[in-house]
Design a protein around this motif. Structure first.
Motif: not given
Length: 592
Positions: A27-30, A235-236, A313-316, A383-385
């Motif tokens: 769910v990060g920056l991407g 975030p969600y 799919p959760a990321g999508a 999270d991403s970093s």
């Protein structure tokens, strides 16, 4: 026969920590920062079609492989590729891609901290008014646009009222755009009095970003594994709240139509396919350091295959939701300003920081919602970093075990890596820093270098490792049978799609352009140098392994496909080796 025992490996305290870490990473920056502006740039809804196709064909199979690679080998991205020494260059390529991505990541976290700090004010939010030092005469608030007739101008600046009393609107008229360009980025602008001086406010925010990552990663997963319970779920909650508010805004339906109703004629545009495929690889961390590192800390029998089937799919879903909210707010802004949705805000890496501040400002108690939104951006960046930083730390441990052998050594290694990234990030703080940011992000951490690494990775698992052998490995670890679909993806679909997009990329390549600024040739050459840092790793390692091998070229090639180990038998994670693990070791036994 004597069996050499390894030191018991660190694992997640609970399997759910691995799941939350993966969800937080995806769910990060991407997804939240990069997806919306690429979607807007490439025609909205039409972008979703190649994105969905490449998600199913490339991202799901390769994500499953990478998480399983770390779990199987108990190594980071570099050490894991000892499984196929000939292709260990993929691990080195991932190192360069991760390094080039971390520098922009930390700056994005700094931007989030800066916006968060300005949310703590008793007056109006500074990006909603036109009476700040950084605002120009062309500034138009939403209230002004509501009470006047507007006309679109192609000019970048000018007075906001014509002789007839009509507001003259440009893509730089909105106050949040001017806050972004003139205050946050400090892009040289004679009208605003900005001359591109060093960005001290962002420097302070950047220091805060690095301090955060240091304390989150200082003890490895023992500390970060607890943080993700909140950072992965919050975030969600925010996305759902913003979605509910954005779709109820006046004019939001126009934005939703632009998002969901594709112009199919644009599918003939190669650039749409290139950026969609690149985005799916980028946003799911394919060929970065993080995913394999996360898998490394799983227990040997964790069912990573089953969890991947819903985590991806959760990321999508997070990408799709972020795009939905973005286009809803764009539709509202276009309606209020009486302009076309494509003329509201210039697409680019700052789209999220120009659209969402408006969205939260239109909610009840806007200051509270603004604080919550930028806290979300902050945690997403953490999270991403953290994931990529931890991925690099595992690679350091693979190459130089003594540097992470004790908590003290790990702390000093953390400090050294963090200080290095901090110093490299400083070059992004000048008035032209955004152009350095985008150059590094475009050439060093996405596009051709990721597609090339994904292509080589799919060929490796499909043909050199052998997809049938990987299926047996998955069965041994998880008890689940890898779907036949994955085998065909590894062997055929991914190589066909990735090589086709790579070919399109090369044929259609043009000098990088951000907004109205086209990079000079020398800047593009620097960009290609960054791409080559990762691209050339793979053929260089192949040549090296073949050169150092013994026997005929065929024998050297076969030897390069055999796993390298420190002993004939290596015990399992918990100090004991199962019969199934011993059989796998026997099947792949080769001379050291």
């Amino acid at each position: 026969m004597e069996v050499k025992k390894e030191k018991k490996s660190t694992t997640w305290d609970k399997p759910i920590e691995s799941v939350f870490t993966q969800v937080g990473y995806l769910v990060g920056l991407g997804n939240l920062w990069r997806f919306p502006y690429l979607c807007q740039k490439n025609g909205g809804g039409v972008f979703l079609i190649p994105y969905a196709i490449s998600l199913a064909i490339i991202s799901l199979p390769l994500y499953t492989f990478e998480i399983g690679l770390g779990q199987m080998t108990n190594k980071g991205r570099l050490g894991a590729w000892n499984r196929v020494p000939l292709m260990k260059g993929i691990g080195y390529a991932s190192m360069f891609v991760t390094i080039f991505s971390m520098i922009p990541y930390m700056l994005i976290m700094g931007w989030g901290i800066l916006f968060l700090g300005h949310s703590f004010t008793t007056g109006p939010l500074p990006w909603t008014t036109c009476d700040n030092p950084w605002n120009t005469n062309s500034c138009i608030t939403l209230e002004m646009a509501t009470n006047h007739t507007t006309a679109v101008s192609s000019k970048g600046a000018g007075f906001n009222v014509s002789e007839s009393g009509m507001l003259i609107y440009t893509k730089e008229s909105l106050p949040q755009v001017q806050f972004w360009r003139n205050y946050v980025l400090r892009i040289p602008n004679p009208e605003s009095g900005i001359d591109g001086e060093f960005n001290w406010p962002v420097l302070c925010a950047l220091i805060g970003a690095f301090v955060t990552v240091f304390f989150v990663t200082i003890k490895g997963i023992k500390s970060s594994g607890k943080v993700v319970y909140f950072t992965a779920t919050f975030p969600y909650v925010m996305l759902i709240a913003l979605l509910i508010r954005s779709v109820t805004l006046e004019g939001a339906t126009n934005g939703i139509k632009a998002y969901l109703l594709p112009d199919l004629s644009k599918l003939a545009n190669a650039q749409v396919w290139i950026e969609a495929v690149s985005q799916t690889v980028y946003s799911f961390g394919i060929c970065f350091a993080a995913v394999t590192a996360i898998g490394r800390y799983n227990k040997y029998d964790h069912n990573f295959y089953r969890s991947s089937l819903w985590i991806v799919p959760a990321g999508a879903f997070s990408s799709f939701t972020m795009g939905f909210v973005t286009f809803s707010v764009l539709g509202h802004l276009a309606h209020v300003q009486n302009v076309n949705i494509t003329d509201v805000i210039q697409s680019g890496p700052g789209l999220v920081f120009q659209v969402f501040p408006v969205g939260v400002a239109l909610m009840p108690a806007p200051h509270i919602w603004s604080i919550m939104f930028f806290v979300m951006i902050y945690f997403v960046a953490v999270d991403s970093s953290f994931s990529e930083f931890e991925g690099l730390m595992t690679m350091i441990g693979d190459a130089f075990p003594k540097l992470v052998a004790t908590p003290r050594n790990r702390a000093w290694s953390n400090i050294g890596l963090g200080v290095t990234f901090f110093l490299l990030s400083l070059m992004q703080l000048s008035g032209y820093g955004i152009y350095i940011f985008e150059l590094m992000n475009y050439y060093g951490a996405s596009g051709i270098c990721l597609l090339w690494a994904a292509l080589c990775e799919s060929i490796t698992v499909g043909w050199l490792w052998d997809a049938d052998q990987f299926k047996r490995d998955v069965k041994n670890m998880t008890g689940s049978n890898l779907a036949l679909y994955f085998k065909y993806c590894y062997k055929f679909l991914i190589p066909i799609v990735a090589s086709s997009v790579l070919l399109f990329f090369i044929i259609k390549w043009e000098p990088l352009k951000v907004g109205d600024f086209q990079y000079p040739i020398w800047a593009n050459l620097i960009g290609w140098f960054m791409s080559m840092c990762s691209i050339l790793c793979i053929p260089i390692v192949i040549i090296y392994v073949m050169w150092k091998g013994e026997g005929t070229m065929h024998e050297r090639f076969k030897d390069g496909l055999q796993e390298r180990r420190n002993s004939k038998y290596v015990v399992g994670r918990n100090g004991a080796m199962s019969a199934a693990e011993k059989k796998i070791l026997d099947d792949h036994e080769t001379p050291i």
